[in-house]
Design a protein around this motif. Structure first.
Motif, mmCIF file in Angstrom:
data_model
loop_
_atom_site.group_PDB
_atom_site.id
_atom_site.type_symbol
_atom_site.label_atom_id
_atom_site.label_comp_id
_atom_site.label_asym_id
_atom_site.label_seq_id
_atom_site.Cartn_x
_atom_site.Cartn_y
_atom_site.Cartn_z
ATOM 1 N N LYS A 328 0.823 -1.204 0.000
ATOM 2 C CA LYS A 328 0.000 0.000 0.000
ATOM 3 C C LYS A 328 0.861 1.259 0.000
ATOM 4 O O LYS A 328 0.547 2.251 -0.652
ATOM 5 C CB LYS A 328 -0.929 0.016 1.221
ATOM 6 C CG LYS A 328 -2.186 -0.794 1.042
ATOM 7 C CD LYS A 328 -3.158 -0.518 2.177
ATOM 8 C CE LYS A 328 -4.462 -1.264 1.958
ATOM 9 N NZ LYS A 328 -5.433 -0.989 3.053
ATOM 10 N N GLY A 329 1.938 1.199 0.758
ATOM 11 C CA GLY A 329 2.844 2.342 0.818
ATOM 12 C C GLY A 329 3.384 2.688 -0.559
ATOM 13 O O GLY A 329 3.428 3.860 -0.958
ATOM 14 N N MET A 330 3.790 1.692 -1.314
ATOM 15 C CA MET A 330 4.317 1.928 -2.649
ATOM 16 C C MET A 330 3.230 2.426 -3.595
ATOM 17 O O MET A 330 3.467 3.287 -4.451
ATOM 18 C CB MET A 330 4.937 0.628 -3.192
ATOM 19 C CG MET A 330 5.564 0.800 -4.582
ATOM 20 S SD MET A 330 6.815 2.124 -4.641
ATOM 21 C CE MET A 330 8.072 1.422 -3.566
ATOM 22 N N SER A 331 2.002 1.914 -3.442
ATOM 23 C CA SER A 331 0.886 2.363 -4.287
ATOM 24 C C SER A 331 0.618 3.849 -4.104
ATOM 25 O O SER A 331 0.481 4.594 -5.076
ATOM 26 C CB SER A 331 -0.369 1.558 -3.951
ATOM 27 O OG SER A 331 -1.478 2.045 -4.679
ATOM 28 N N TYR A 332 0.575 4.274 -2.843
ATOM 29 C CA TYR A 332 0.346 5.700 -2.582
ATOM 30 C C TYR A 332 1.527 6.536 -3.043
ATOM 31 O O TYR A 332 1.368 7.673 -3.503
ATOM 32 C CB TYR A 332 0.091 5.932 -1.083
ATOM 33 C CG TYR A 332 -1.317 5.624 -0.667
ATOM 34 C CD1 TYR A 332 -1.595 4.558 0.196
ATOM 35 C CD2 TYR A 332 -2.383 6.394 -1.107
ATOM 36 C CE1 TYR A 332 -2.891 4.271 0.593
ATOM 37 C CE2 TYR A 332 -3.679 6.107 -0.721
ATOM 38 C CZ TYR A 332 -3.930 5.041 0.122
ATOM 39 O OH TYR A 332 -5.210 4.772 0.510
ATOM 40 N N TYR A 333 2.729 5.973 -2.912
ATOM 41 C CA TYR A 333 3.905 6.724 -3.345
ATOM 42 C C TYR A 333 3.876 6.959 -4.856
ATOM 43 O O TYR A 333 4.227 8.038 -5.340
ATOM 44 C CB TYR A 333 5.182 5.973 -2.960
ATOM 45 C CG TYR A 333 6.446 6.708 -3.341
ATOM 46 C CD1 TYR A 333 7.164 6.372 -4.481
ATOM 47 C CD2 TYR A 333 6.905 7.770 -2.568
ATOM 48 C CE1 TYR A 333 8.302 7.063 -4.837
ATOM 49 C CE2 TYR A 333 8.047 8.473 -2.927
ATOM 50 C CZ TYR A 333 8.739 8.112 -4.054
ATOM 51 O OH TYR A 333 9.865 8.805 -4.410
ATOM 52 N N LYS A 334 3.441 5.967 -5.628
ATOM 53 C CA LYS A 334 3.336 6.136 -7.077
ATOM 54 C C LYS A 334 2.329 7.221 -7.431
ATOM 55 O O LYS A 334 2.570 8.046 -8.331
ATOM 56 C CB LYS A 334 2.935 4.805 -7.724
ATOM 57 C CG LYS A 334 4.039 3.765 -7.728
ATOM 58 C CD LYS A 334 3.561 2.449 -8.344
ATOM 59 C CE LYS A 334 4.676 1.394 -8.352
ATOM 60 N NZ LYS A 334 4.197 0.104 -8.912
ATOM 61 N N ASP A 335 1.205 7.240 -6.711
ATOM 62 C CA ASP A 335 0.213 8.304 -6.948
ATOM 63 C C ASP A 335 0.780 9.673 -6.603
ATOM 64 O O ASP A 335 0.525 10.665 -7.298
ATOM 65 C CB ASP A 335 -1.043 8.047 -6.114
ATOM 66 C CG ASP A 335 -1.872 6.910 -6.668
ATOM 67 O OD1 ASP A 335 -2.709 6.371 -5.914
ATOM 68 O OD2 ASP A 335 -1.690 6.555 -7.863
ATOM 69 N N PHE A 336 1.561 9.708 -5.518
ATOM 70 C CA PHE A 336 2.189 10.974 -5.129
ATOM 71 C C PHE A 336 3.101 11.490 -6.243
ATOM 72 O O PHE A 336 3.051 12.655 -6.630
ATOM 73 C CB PHE A 336 2.987 10.765 -3.836
ATOM 74 C CG PHE A 336 4.108 11.741 -3.622
ATOM 75 C CD1 PHE A 336 5.425 11.319 -3.559
ATOM 76 C CD2 PHE A 336 3.863 13.108 -3.493
ATOM 77 C CE1 PHE A 336 6.451 12.202 -3.378
ATOM 78 C CE2 PHE A 336 4.894 14.006 -3.312
ATOM 79 C CZ PHE A 336 6.200 13.546 -3.264
ATOM 80 N N LYS A 337 3.954 10.609 -6.785
ATOM 81 C CA LYS A 337 4.879 11.028 -7.839
ATOM 82 C C LYS A 337 4.121 11.449 -9.102
ATOM 83 O O LYS A 337 4.514 12.397 -9.794
ATOM 84 C CB LYS A 337 5.851 9.894 -8.177
ATOM 85 C CG LYS A 337 6.790 9.509 -7.036
ATOM 86 C CD LYS A 337 7.631 10.670 -6.536
ATOM 87 C CE LYS A 337 8.629 11.160 -7.556
ATOM 88 N NZ LYS A 337 9.480 12.257 -7.045
#
Length: 630
Positions: A328-337
């Motif tokens: 989940k952390g990586m999923s949100y990070y991709k959206d952030f970028k």
């Protein structure tokens, strides 16, 4: 669709006709005079078109420029940017024809505002810089021109802030604020103190950031702007999170979330939710953090606020990583970028950065040229007034020489006084009576064949003498050294009291006594006074407590407490004695402390407190010595 002049006239008020007739008769040249007559109609496009047409018929260019600028602002605020830009360009052309710097600068700033709102950063900065350079050619600008200069500086400052050129941004905002103070523009001061605070916070310079946010809050409270007060409190809370004051930040954010909902400002509500989430992450309350961040993300998406969508995704990524859910952390990070890239135009930013450097370089070159011209002018004047300057120079040298002699004399007198005090203190510490009695006590141990005690106290006596001699050559020593010296002194004196004195030292509040500097040899006179005037005539337990603790306002307090007979009783006993022991050490110490106070922001001082029991009987004396640390 174009309307005829007759069509405008049908919807025109009598007030406008009267004001416009007066305007066209006088044809004033300043923005203030024109705005004074036409300001009530600046938001009415029909009335503005009527003003424009009447000004065209009378060939009054500034009337046309005024109407076109106001019409442009109406279109701009409706996000009809191409129409607004066309009107502002027409107004600029008329301002150039009329040779009005005020209207040219005003029109240039309006054009800059359109480019800024359409993210054409390079063009926005160009027009703001042109406006500022033109305005700065006027030696005594009018209030209207000052407001245009403020607008230019704020536009440039905002661009520099966006490009993370924070020092340049702060310089522009501070120049703007100096003019806003002249004009008593409280709203402008509120906005710019907030801007400066954000620039300092972005550089992690938190104290000046907090100071500016608080100043901004004061101005918003004066003008009673609820939105401004909410935003300033949010900024203050944001700094508190950086400073680790998490609970204080959360309290402020939760209080202001309620206020933001009351005025239904979706942008502010979104921002506060996201920052509450951030604060709860720092607090370790991940459930509350998730609730607030998800609320903020939902609002940001529904209102298409890309910057806040990016921020919410960044903190949600951090949250899930802390909860060990890396997927989940990586999923949100991709959206952030993804959203971060949407709000970043790297090509435009690089171009503007280059332009900023070029512009600042050109400004500095122009300043150097002006300085060179001024230096040449000054050189010519100096040549004409050479004789007078020589006379003034000689007079100044003589005056400086006299002042220096007086200053040196004052310093020598002060040094002489300090030396005298140090000598007096050494004499009070090393008086023959003390030396004789100490050696006599040690001799008594030797006569009684108490060799161990004799050696023990002789070692302490020699160490004490050495420490007193060493300290007397130093202007200040650490509190740790001073405490070691007085403990030796009390050990020696206790021999004469048959070891009846209970002397204790307490250091509180985790104070590092090695880092506190005090004048040398200041505690012994107070302990001597407690021994010989407070305890020598007392029966029973004899206690002296020395306590070191933190006081108020940056002071360290050294408290010496004895359970002696009290000052009044001691004075009576002293008067009854044939041989009176005069206490000069305390007076000398007070004078030394006063002399040292000149080198500190605060001052050393001493309080003497008489202690009484519930029946007002004296139960001792307390000395409080206040040592400044700042």
């Amino acid at each position: 669709m174009a309307l005829s002049l007759h069509g405008y006239a049908q919807g025109t008020s009598n007030e406008l006709k009267e004001n416009l007739d007066s305007l066209l008769i006088v044809t004033p040249k300043t923005f203030k005079e024109i705005d004074g007559l036409l300001h009530p109609f600046k938001n009415d496009s029909i009335q503005l078109r009527y003003i424009q047409e009447k000004s065209v018929n009378r060939k009054y260019s500034l009337g046309q420029a005024y109407a076109l600028n106001q019409l442009g602002s109406i279109y701009r605020d409706k996000e009809l940017y191409s129409q607004a830009l066309e009107l502002y360009q027409q107004a600029l052309h008329l301002s150039v024809e009329a040779n009005s710097i005020e209207f040219r600068v005003y029109s240039l700033n309006n054009i800059s505002s359109v480019y800024s709102r359409t993210d054409a950063v390079k063009s926005a900065l160009d027009y703001s810089q042109n406006a500022l350079e033109l305005a700065e050619t006027v030696n005594n600008p009018s209030d209207a021109l000052k407001r245009s200069i403020i607008a230019s500086l704020n536009n440039i400052g905002a661009t520099y802030q966006m490009l993370e050129q924070y020092e340049l941004a702060i310089e522009k905002y501070e120049r703007s604020m100096s003019l806003e103070k002249e004009l008593d523009d409280k709203l402008g001061l509120a906005i710019n103190h907030k801007n400066v605070g954000e620039c300092y916070e972005a550089q992690a310079i938190l104290d000046p950031a907090l100071t500016n946010f608080r100043k901004s809050l004061v101005y918003y409270e004066i003008i009673d702007s609820n939105k401004g007060k909410i935003m300033c409190n949010y900024n203050i809370a944001h700094v508190y999170v950086h400073q680790g004051k998490i609970q204080e930040a959360i309290d402020i954010l939760q209080s202001n979330l309620i206020k933001a909902k009351a005025i239904n400002d979706q942008n502010i509500i979104t921002t506060i939710y996201i920052n509450l989430g951030w604060a709860f992450i720092r607090l370790g309350d991940y459930t509350a953090a998730q609730t607030n961040l998800e609320s903020g993300l939902t609002l940001a998406k529904s209102n298409n606020i890309n910057a806040e969508i990016a921020e919410a995704n960044k903190f949600l990524s951090e949250l899930w990583i802390k909860k060990d859910d890396y997927q989940k952390g990586m999923s949100y990070y991709k959206d952030f970028k993804k959203y971060e890239e949407r709000i970043t135009n790297s090509l435009n930013l690089r171009y503007v950065n280059d332009m900023i450097l070029r512009y600042e370089s050109e400004m500095r070159e122009n300043q150097l040229e002006r300085l060179a011209e001024e230096n040449e002018s000054v050189r010519l004047k100096l040549r004409k007034n050479k004789t007078m300057l020589i006379i003034i120079g000689i007079s100044l040298i003589l005056l400086i020489g006299i002042l220096y002699i007086l200053y040196r004399q004052s310093q020598l007198n002060a040094d002489k006084k300090l030396l005298t005090l140090e000598q007096s203190m050494l004499r009070s510490q090393m008086n023959p009576h003390f030396l004789f009695n100490s050696l006599n006590s040690i001799k008594l141990y030797i006569i009684n064949n108490e060799k161990k005690n004799a050696v023990h106290y002789l070692n302490k006596f020699s160490k004490l003498v050495r420490k007193i001699l060493e300290a007397s050559s130093q202007r200040e020593i650490s509190l740790a050294e001073e405490l070691e010296t007085v403990e030796l002194y009390m050990n020696i004196e206790n021999i004469r009291f048959s070891n009846e004195i209970n002397f204790t030292v307490h250091i509180k509040d985790d104070i590092d006594v090695h880092n506190i500097k005090i004048p040398s040899l200041i505690l012994q006179p107070f302990l001597e006074n407690a021994l010989w005037h407070g305890l020598s005539s007392k029966d029973g337990a004899k206690n002296i407590d020395l306590e070191v603790k933190r006081g108020k306002n940056g002071f360290i307090e050294i408290v010496i407490t004895d359970n002696g007979v009290g000052r009044d009783a001691a004075e009576k006993i002293k008067d009854s004695k044939v041989l009176k022991r005069k206490s000069v050490g305390i007076d000398i110490t007070k004078e030394r402390l006063a002399n040292f106070s000149r080198d500190y922001e605060n001052y050393f001082h001493v309080d003497i407190i008489d202690k009484f029991d519930d029946e007002t009987n004296p139960v001792g004396t307390q000395i409080v010595i206040y040592i400044p640390t700042i």
